[in-house]
Motif scaffolding. Structure first.
Motif, PDB file in Angstrom:
ATOM      1  N   VAL A  95       0.865  -1.180   0.000  1.00 40.19           N
ATOM      2  CA  VAL A  95       0.000   0.000   0.000  1.00 40.19           C
ATOM      3  C   VAL A  95       0.900   1.228   0.000  1.00 40.19           C
ATOM      4  O   VAL A  95       1.741   1.401   0.891  1.00 40.19           O
ATOM      5  CB  VAL A  95      -0.932   0.015   1.221  1.00 40.19           C
ATOM      6  CG1 VAL A  95      -1.803   1.275   1.206  1.00 40.19           C
ATOM      7  CG2 VAL A  95      -1.811  -1.228   1.238  1.00 40.19           C
ATOM      8  N   GLN A  96       0.719   2.078  -1.014  1.00 39.33           N
ATOM      9  CA  GLN A  96       1.548   3.273  -1.165  1.00 39.33           C
ATOM     10  C   GLN A  96       1.041   4.370  -0.240  1.00 39.33           C
ATOM     11  O   GLN A  96       0.194   5.177  -0.597  1.00 39.33           O
ATOM     12  CB  GLN A  96       1.509   3.753  -2.621  1.00 39.33           C
ATOM     13  CG  GLN A  96       1.994   2.727  -3.622  1.00 39.33           C
ATOM     14  CD  GLN A  96       3.499   2.510  -3.546  1.00 39.33           C
ATOM     15  OE1 GLN A  96       4.221   3.253  -2.896  1.00 39.33           O
ATOM     16  NE2 GLN A  96       3.966   1.487  -4.238  1.00 39.33           N
ATOM     17  N   ALA A  97       1.537   4.371   0.971  1.00 39.22           N
ATOM     18  CA  ALA A  97       1.150   5.376   1.959  1.00 39.22           C
ATOM     19  C   ALA A  97       2.406   5.848   2.660  1.00 39.22           C
ATOM     20  O   ALA A  97       3.520   5.446   2.312  1.00 39.22           O
ATOM     21  CB  ALA A  97       0.161   4.778   2.960  1.00 39.22           C
ATOM     22  N   ILE A 115      -6.699  -2.546  -3.973  1.00 35.57           N
ATOM     23  CA  ILE A 115      -5.370  -2.319  -3.392  1.00 35.57           C
ATOM     24  C   ILE A 115      -4.276  -2.931  -4.264  1.00 35.57           C
ATOM     25  O   ILE A 115      -3.235  -2.304  -4.517  1.00 35.57           O
ATOM     26  CB  ILE A 115      -5.306  -2.918  -1.973  1.00 35.57           C
ATOM     27  CG1 ILE A 115      -6.261  -2.160  -1.054  1.00 35.57           C
ATOM     28  CG2 ILE A 115      -3.884  -2.871  -1.425  1.00 35.57           C
ATOM     29  CD1 ILE A 115      -6.406  -2.774   0.314  1.00 35.57           C
ATOM     30  N   ARG A 120      -3.513   1.498  -3.197  1.00 35.84           N
ATOM     31  CA  ARG A 120      -4.129   2.332  -2.172  1.00 35.84           C
ATOM     32  C   ARG A 120      -5.619   2.064  -2.097  1.00 35.84           C
ATOM     33  O   ARG A 120      -6.206   1.416  -2.964  1.00 35.84           O
ATOM     34  CB  ARG A 120      -3.867   3.808  -2.413  1.00 35.84           C
ATOM     35  CG  ARG A 120      -4.368   4.346  -3.716  1.00 35.84           C
ATOM     36  CD  ARG A 120      -3.795   5.729  -4.037  1.00 35.84           C
ATOM     37  NE  ARG A 120      -3.645   6.577  -2.882  1.00 35.84           N
ATOM     38  CZ  ARG A 120      -2.450   6.905  -2.370  1.00 35.84           C
ATOM     39  NH1 ARG A 120      -1.355   6.454  -2.923  1.00 35.84           N
ATOM     40  NH2 ARG A 120      -2.367   7.694  -1.328  1.00 35.84           N
ATOM     41  N   ASP A 125      -7.347   6.563   2.835  1.00 33.71           N
ATOM     42  CA  ASP A 125      -6.641   7.833   2.610  1.00 33.71           C
ATOM     43  C   ASP A 125      -7.295   8.977   3.377  1.00 33.71           C
ATOM     44  O   ASP A 125      -6.621   9.915   3.806  1.00 33.71           O
ATOM     45  CB  ASP A 125      -6.612   8.165   1.118  1.00 33.71           C
ATOM     46  CG  ASP A 125      -5.710   7.216   0.342  1.00 33.71           C
ATOM     47  OD1 ASP A 125      -4.854   6.561   0.972  1.00 33.71           O
ATOM     48  OD2 ASP A 125      -5.872   7.120  -0.890  1.00 33.71           O
ATOM     49  N   ARG A 162      -2.909   0.773   8.262  1.00 29.12           N
ATOM     50  CA  ARG A 162      -2.407   2.113   7.948  1.00 29.12           C
ATOM     51  C   ARG A 162      -2.287   2.944   9.220  1.00 29.12           C
ATOM     52  O   ARG A 162      -1.294   3.644   9.427  1.00 29.12           O
ATOM     53  CB  ARG A 162      -3.342   2.806   6.963  1.00 29.12           C
ATOM     54  CG  ARG A 162      -2.944   4.256   6.732  1.00 29.12           C
ATOM     55  CD  ARG A 162      -3.554   4.854   5.517  1.00 29.12           C
ATOM     56  NE  ARG A 162      -3.009   6.167   5.232  1.00 29.12           N
ATOM     57  CZ  ARG A 162      -3.055   6.756   4.062  1.00 29.12           C
ATOM     58  NH1 ARG A 162      -3.614   6.129   3.037  1.00 29.12           N
ATOM     59  NH2 ARG A 162      -2.548   7.943   3.876  1.00 29.12           N
TER      60      ARG A 162
END
Length: 214
Positions: A95-97, A115, A120, A125, A162
């Protein structure tokens, strides 16, 4: 005369034994009612839900989630093996966070496919602007507790992980056993920062205790 005394003693012994058995049965019945309520887990009733806890690393040794390729090296690996049939082809997805974290995704599931394809989930978000500031490293060293986040219906843990990866304490509830196993597998692939923790509970939330079939 002696025979009457024997009869009286015998009757008293029987009465005492019957009273003891009755009291024991009543105690067992009351204790059973006071146990944890039965909860629906993937359509099966279980008296005691499973609980898994992941704690943050030491503030003195933590070098960041994904640092040194620890997390990235696991992406694409099989996860949740030997659990529910729905997890048969599950793999770890990134997950691009900020910071990045991994979740255990399964094909042909809406949340999982989103995802896996985009890296994401829009619902997660939105949490960034709603949460209070995470615990600082100094406060973690001093033993202060991070804010607590409750995720009811956590699914595979996209949002719960997250928040936990951001330094918060998280309690995640997920009643579906296959989702729960995927959540646990995803959590095990991540390193949580100091002061953070993730407790995953395999049961549902309800305004009243009882048995529900999913």
């Amino acid at each position: 005369m002696a025979s009457q005394k024997v009869k009286r003693w015998f009757a008293a012994a029987l009465f005492l034994m019957f009273s003891t058995l009755l009291l024991f049965a009543w105690t067992v019945l009351i204790a059973g009612r006071r146990r944890s309520p039965h909860l629906a887990l993937g359509g099966l009733a279980r008296a005691e839900p499973r609980s898994v806890v992941f704690a943050g690393e030491s503030a003195l040794t933590f070098d960041g989630v994904g640092e040194g390729g620890r997390l990235l090296a696991r992406i694409g690996a099989r996860c949740a093996r030997g659990t529910s049939p729905m997890n048969r082809h599950a793999v770890l997805s990134l997950v691009q966070a900020t910071p990045p974290y991994a979740v255990c995704t399964r094909p042909h599931n809406l949340v999982d496919d989103t995802i896996a394809s985009s890296g994401r989930l829009a619902d997660c978000d939105e949490l960034s602007g709603l949460l209070p500031p995470p615990l600082s490293l100094v406060m973690a060293l001093l033993g202060r507790k991070s804010p607590l986040f409750l995720d009811v219906g956590a699914n595979i843990g996209a949002c719960a992980l997250r928040v936990a990866s951001g330094g918060y304490r998280v309690i995640a509830l997920e009643p579906v056993e296959g989702n729960f196993d995927a959540l646990v597998a995803g959590a095990a692939a991540n390193a949580l920062p100091p002061g953070a923790s993730l407790r995953v509970l395999n049961f549902a939330a309800s305004p009243r205790a009882g048995l529900r079939k999913l």
